[in-house]
Enzyme design. Structure first.
Site, PDB file in Angstrom:
ATOM      1  N   LYS A 117      44.889 102.602  28.415  1.00 42.38           N
ATOM      2  CA  LYS A 117      44.473 103.273  27.176  1.00 42.38           C
ATOM      3  C   LYS A 117      45.655 103.481  26.224  1.00 42.38           C
ATOM      4  O   LYS A 117      45.566 103.213  25.021  1.00 42.38           O
ATOM      5  CB  LYS A 117      43.847 104.628  27.523  1.00 42.38           C
ATOM      6  CG  LYS A 117      43.552 105.476  26.290  1.00 42.38           C
ATOM      7  CD  LYS A 117      43.377 106.945  26.636  1.00 42.38           C
ATOM      8  CE  LYS A 117      43.303 107.746  25.361  1.00 42.38           C
ATOM      9  NZ  LYS A 117      43.984 109.011  25.412  1.00 42.38           N
ATOM     10  N   ASN A 118      46.784 103.966  26.758  1.00 42.13           N
ATOM     11  CA  ASN A 118      47.923 104.293  25.898  1.00 42.13           C
ATOM     12  C   ASN A 118      48.535 103.038  25.270  1.00 42.13           C
ATOM     13  O   ASN A 118      49.096 103.095  24.177  1.00 42.13           O
ATOM     14  CB  ASN A 118      48.984 105.070  26.679  1.00 42.13           C
ATOM     15  CG  ASN A 118      48.512 106.483  27.009  1.00 42.13           C
ATOM     16  OD1 ASN A 118      47.557 106.972  26.415  1.00 42.13           O
ATOM     17  ND2 ASN A 118      49.157 107.131  27.957  1.00 42.13           N
ATOM     18  N   ARG A 158      43.120 111.133  17.718  1.00 45.02           N
ATOM     19  CA  ARG A 158      44.582 111.209  17.733  1.00 45.02           C
ATOM     20  C   ARG A 158      45.217 109.829  17.533  1.00 45.02           C
ATOM     21  O   ARG A 158      46.252 109.689  16.893  1.00 45.02           O
ATOM     22  CB  ARG A 158      45.033 111.808  19.064  1.00 45.02           C
ATOM     23  CG  ARG A 158      46.483 112.022  19.031  1.00 45.02           C
ATOM     24  CD  ARG A 158      47.049 112.985  20.025  1.00 45.02           C
ATOM     25  NE  ARG A 158      48.411 113.210  19.610  1.00 45.02           N
ATOM     26  CZ  ARG A 158      48.793 114.160  18.813  1.00 45.02           C
ATOM     27  NH1 ARG A 158      47.934 115.018  18.358  1.00 45.02           N
ATOM     28  NH2 ARG A 158      50.043 114.274  18.443  1.00 45.02           N
ATOM     29  N   ASP A 173      43.636 115.663  22.554  1.00 46.09           N
ATOM     30  CA  ASP A 173      43.631 116.637  23.645  1.00 46.09           C
ATOM     31  C   ASP A 173      44.171 117.994  23.217  1.00 46.09           C
ATOM     32  O   ASP A 173      45.031 118.086  22.355  1.00 46.09           O
ATOM     33  CB  ASP A 173      44.547 116.143  24.776  1.00 46.09           C
ATOM     34  CG  ASP A 173      43.819 115.269  25.765  1.00 46.09           C
ATOM     35  OD1 ASP A 173      42.584 115.213  25.681  1.00 46.09           O
ATOM     36  OD2 ASP A 173      44.484 114.635  26.588  1.00 46.09           O
ATOM     37  N   ASP A 193      51.146 112.352  32.675  1.00 47.41           N
ATOM     38  CA  ASP A 193      49.698 112.159  32.799  1.00 47.41           C
ATOM     39  C   ASP A 193      49.218 112.177  34.250  1.00 47.41           C
ATOM     40  O   ASP A 193      48.010 112.270  34.492  1.00 47.41           O
ATOM     41  CB  ASP A 193      49.276 110.827  32.150  1.00 47.41           C
ATOM     42  CG  ASP A 193      49.266 110.921  30.628  1.00 47.41           C
ATOM     43  OD1 ASP A 193      49.277 112.043  30.111  1.00 47.41           O
ATOM     44  OD2 ASP A 193      49.259 109.872  29.966  1.00 47.41           O
ATOM     45  N   MET A 225      57.048 118.552  29.954  1.00 45.45           N
ATOM     46  CA  MET A 225      56.912 117.894  28.646  1.00 45.45           C
ATOM     47  C   MET A 225      55.801 118.458  27.765  1.00 45.45           C
ATOM     48  O   MET A 225      55.810 118.269  26.556  1.00 45.45           O
ATOM     49  CB  MET A 225      56.721 116.389  28.846  1.00 45.45           C
ATOM     50  CG  MET A 225      57.977 115.714  29.384  1.00 45.45           C
ATOM     51  SD  MET A 225      57.723 114.005  29.842  1.00 45.45           S
ATOM     52  CE  MET A 225      57.434 113.237  28.246  1.00 45.45           C
TER      53      MET A 225
END
Length: 441
Positions: free
Chosen positions: A22-23, A97, A121, A319, A341
């Site tokens: 996804k990223n 986003r 998110d 993640d 983070m």
């Protein structure tokens, strides 16, 4: 609203294929705006965040053709820059986003862009400053309309510059790279993110005619070029899904094979799961996890309690921390989870405590987990998914728990995981989608 109803405590078995990352998808798909030539991208995950971005590109005038479930062609020949002024853009761009990722390519190619304040998110104060400061160093000017929560950007004359990033932001680095490839002169980005997603983007841009060196390090040098051409690109499998499935196998004592994982791109992820005592082996490019009754958390050499913390790549990805936390609840031993983070990502632990897990939330960034070594199973409860990763962690907990669990707000999970209920049922999980509203508090 939809919810998942899960009957837990069942051992699963079989093979599962991770979706495309996804990223990576959000930046690779945005990069099609850098050229008027055709680009073919495969292994695109069929998830809401990605589909919304593809839809946004279509609205901008990109010609899109779907060749198969996971393969598309994009041709950004006729871009409608007036679309930025429309209410449609404000509505769609603000709810996603990933929409910030179109700014870099549009500035690079057209010298102008606009963006509503993006959504995404609820995991603390995710800033966009890194993106904007980088663009400003290249010569862009920002006008923020606080009433409309809208950014207008003018970049008619981008010039290469030395940019020291205030944080090694993956999306920030990607966005600045995409603006810099068509800027005049040389751009140097120091403290650049070096995640595999970003390496994939740089390799794709180089195939299109960009001149980027230092790929895989934190120092990128970009020689600006006049124009870019078309290419073909295949996404990496999603490392977060791969980690999630390793955790799922351990928690449910299941024998699972994760197919085609691109093991060489997983960095320290396999080592972190080994530290939790999870056994698995590499078979070709597949990860085979045998059924395991118990797994024992390692301690440090001096005997002190293991700490697992996130950090920028090549450190452990933030993640997967919520997945690690859930797995640790059923291990033998103790571990401190330190989420450095982001803030607010550990606030789902109250649900795990309700299920019977032994966790002390020390502060918004740290949780101490006392593993119960499967002396008893977690118990099924009703709960609401706060964000993508916590949602999947709760899903894994529910699949290992005794009895029925209901997870509300599954739209958050489905933003990042494609057909997750269908793929889990193929392994033997008892999970079904129901129509239900989250209980009011």
């Amino acid at each position: 609203m939809n919810a998942f109803e899960i009957i837990g405590g069942k051992k699963l078995k079989g093979e599962i294929h991770p979706q495309g990352a996804k990223n990576e998808a959000l930046q690779i798909i945005a990069a099609v705006l850098l050229t008027d030539q055709k680009i073919t991208i495969s292994n695109i995950p069929d998830i809401k965040d990605v589909n919304k971005l593809i839809e946004l590109l279509g609205d901008l005038g990109v010609s899109i053709e779907r060749l198969s479930k996971d393969t598309y062609t994009f041709e950004a020949k006729n871009i409608d820059l007036n679309f930025f002024l429309s209410d449609t853009f404000k509505a769609k761009g603000g709810g996603l986003r990933g929409s910030i990722m179109i700014v870099g390519p549009l500035l690079g190619r057209f010298g102008t862009a606009a963006i509503p304040k993006p959504g995404g998110d609820k995991i603390g104060r995710r800033r966009l400053d890194t993106h904007f400061l980088g663009f400003e160093k290249l010569g862009a000017k920002f006008i923020y309309d606080s009433k409309k929560e809208f950014f207008n950007v003018d970049a008619t004359n981008l010039k290469g510059a030395y940019i020291l990033l205030d944080e090694a932001s993956v999306t920030g680095t990607a966005n600045i790279v995409m603006a810099a490839v068509l800027a005049k002169g040389t751009t140097t980005i120091y403290n650049a993110a070096c995640e595999p997603y970003l390496q994939q983007l740089c390799k794709m841009l180089n195939r299109m005619g960009a001149k980027i060196t230092g790929v895989g390090s934190n120092l990128l040098t970009i020689e600006g070029v006049e124009k870019l051409g078309g290419t073909e690109h295949r996404m990496l499998p999603d490392m977060i899904e791969i980690g999630s499935f390793i955790g799922l196998a351990a928690m449910t004592e299941s024998e699972i094979t994760i197919k085609n994982v691109c093991y060489s791109e997983l960095g320290v992820i396999p080592d972190v799961f080994r530290k939790l005592g999870i056994k698995f082996e590499l078979r070709g490019d597949d990860i085979y996890i045998p059924s395991q009754k118990h797994y024992v958390i390692e301690s440090f050499i001096d005997g002190s309690m293991l700490t697992i913390a996130d950090s920028p790549w090549p450190g452990f990805t933030p993640d997967l921390l919520s997945i690690v936390l859930v797995i640790a609840t059923q291990a033998r031993g103790n571990v401190l989870i330190h989420q450095k983070m982001f803030e607010s990502r550990l606030f789902f632990v109250d649900k795990l405590i309700d299920m019977g897990a032994q966790i002390i939330l020390c502060d918004p960034h740290r949780a101490a987990v006392n593993g119960i070594d499967k002396k008893y199973k977690l118990r099924g409860i009703s709960m609401t998914s706060p964000d993508i990763r916590a949602g999947v962690s709760l899903l894994i907990a529910a699949l290992s728990a005794e009895g029925k669990s209901t997870i509300f707000n599954i739209e958050q999970i489905e933003r990042g995981y494609q057909d997750i209920d269908i793929r889990l049922r193929a392994l033997g999980a008892q999970i079904k989608r129901i129509e239900a509203s989250a209980p009011s508090h």
